[in-house]
Write an enzyme that holds these catalytic residues in place. Sequence first.
Site, PDB file in Angstrom:
ATOM      1  N   SER A 287       1.012  -1.182   0.185  1.00 31.53           N
ATOM      2  CA  SER A 287       0.076   0.012   0.152  1.00 31.53           C
ATOM      3  C   SER A 287       0.896   1.303   0.181  1.00 31.53           C
ATOM      4  O   SER A 287       2.021   1.218   0.613  1.00 31.53           O
ATOM      5  CB  SER A 287      -0.883   0.031   1.238  1.00 31.53           C
ATOM      6  OG  SER A 287      -1.597   1.294   1.340  1.00 31.53           O
TER       7      SER A 287
ATOM      8  N   TYR B 286      -2.645  -0.162  10.088  1.00 31.37           N
ATOM      9  CA  TYR B 286      -2.698  -0.871   8.679  1.00 31.37           C
ATOM     10  C   TYR B 286      -1.695  -0.730   7.989  1.00 31.37           C
ATOM     11  O   TYR B 286      -0.685  -1.507   7.363  1.00 31.37           O
ATOM     12  CB  TYR B 286      -3.803  -0.064   8.005  1.00 31.37           C
ATOM     13  CG  TYR B 286      -3.807  -0.599   6.529  1.00 31.37           C
ATOM     14  CD1 TYR B 286      -4.302  -1.654   6.138  1.00 31.37           C
ATOM     15  CD2 TYR B 286      -3.654   0.571   5.539  1.00 31.37           C
ATOM     16  CE1 TYR B 286      -4.451  -2.010   4.784  1.00 31.37           C
ATOM     17  CE2 TYR B 286      -3.835   0.097   4.305  1.00 31.37           C
ATOM     18  CZ  TYR B 286      -4.025  -0.869   3.852  1.00 31.37           C
ATOM     19  OH  TYR B 286      -3.922  -1.584   2.468  1.00 31.37           O
TER      20      TYR B 286
END
Length: 329
Positions: free
Chosen positions: A127, A152
């Site tokens: 990501s 995350y």
Amino acid sequence: MKVLVTGAAGFIGMHVAQKLLNRGDRIVGIDNLNDYYDPQLKHSRLAQLEPYSDFRFERLDVADRSDMANLFKREQFDRVVHLAAQAGVRYSLQNPYAYVDSNLTGFVNVLEGCRHHLVKHLVYASSSSVYGGNIKMPFSESDPVDHPVSLYAATKIANELMAHSYSHLYGLPTTGLRFFTVYGPWGRPDMAYFLFTKAILEDQPINVFNHGDMKRDFTYIDDIVEGVVRVLDRSATPMHGSHVPCRVFNIGNHQPVQLLDFIACIEASLCKKAQKRLLPIQDGDVPATYADMSALSDWVGFRPATTVKQGLNKFVSWYASYYYKSGRV
């Protein structure tokens, strides 16, 4: 070629599986179909794949060690596209254990399956969040990623390190792809563009964080999928001066767009104005993302090119068809 696609009922997973099926690969898709967002949308995505004779779906959680070990032993995959993960920066503030189970435990289970059953190449989702508070633009794969601003992001950095260790120890070719704000038809309902579209159509105000002073490198789903498949077809090899078959690439549009301009594109597609509620930046958010795409372009000869206007028009058309023509609203 027999390919495992984890997260096959997800936004990117469905599209990747469909592209691979259309070219003749055999796909086993797995997903736990959790209720992080509306499971009906996940079932509707799977319905797009079920007509393919070379597609088979199993409801399975990547965090289940026994089930994952049995899956790899039984199926003997050639390659793996690992897209299953607990997504969302903000949700990681509310439910951190979901990220540990799916993104850490689940990733180890995938690595172990690939290691023990001689998978030729593992491609997995990282990501743009790994860049955290970096202020140098555009973000390059050589930039440090040791200051994550959300759990995350920390799990995605951990995935990259874990993949490197397996590539080093066992010679497993691994490639991580740092996705930059993926959008398009069949997208996730928790994403801003989805929430904006829904609210505008329902005459509800939209939350615009950091008072609109945000930039995102919005990347259309078809471009993401093309990048994933091209990378899958070229197994990772050691970089110069290394013996480890491990790579990490950005995949973004290389054209960051101001949030207010992005909203204006949605308004134009809907022919309707938004009611904006300007708010401070949220915990875990970063003001801007911007992908340096030179490495991926050099590796597979591809870089995304879909404009935000083109992509949002396609998304709005799908949204109207799925939610309004189908009577789901």
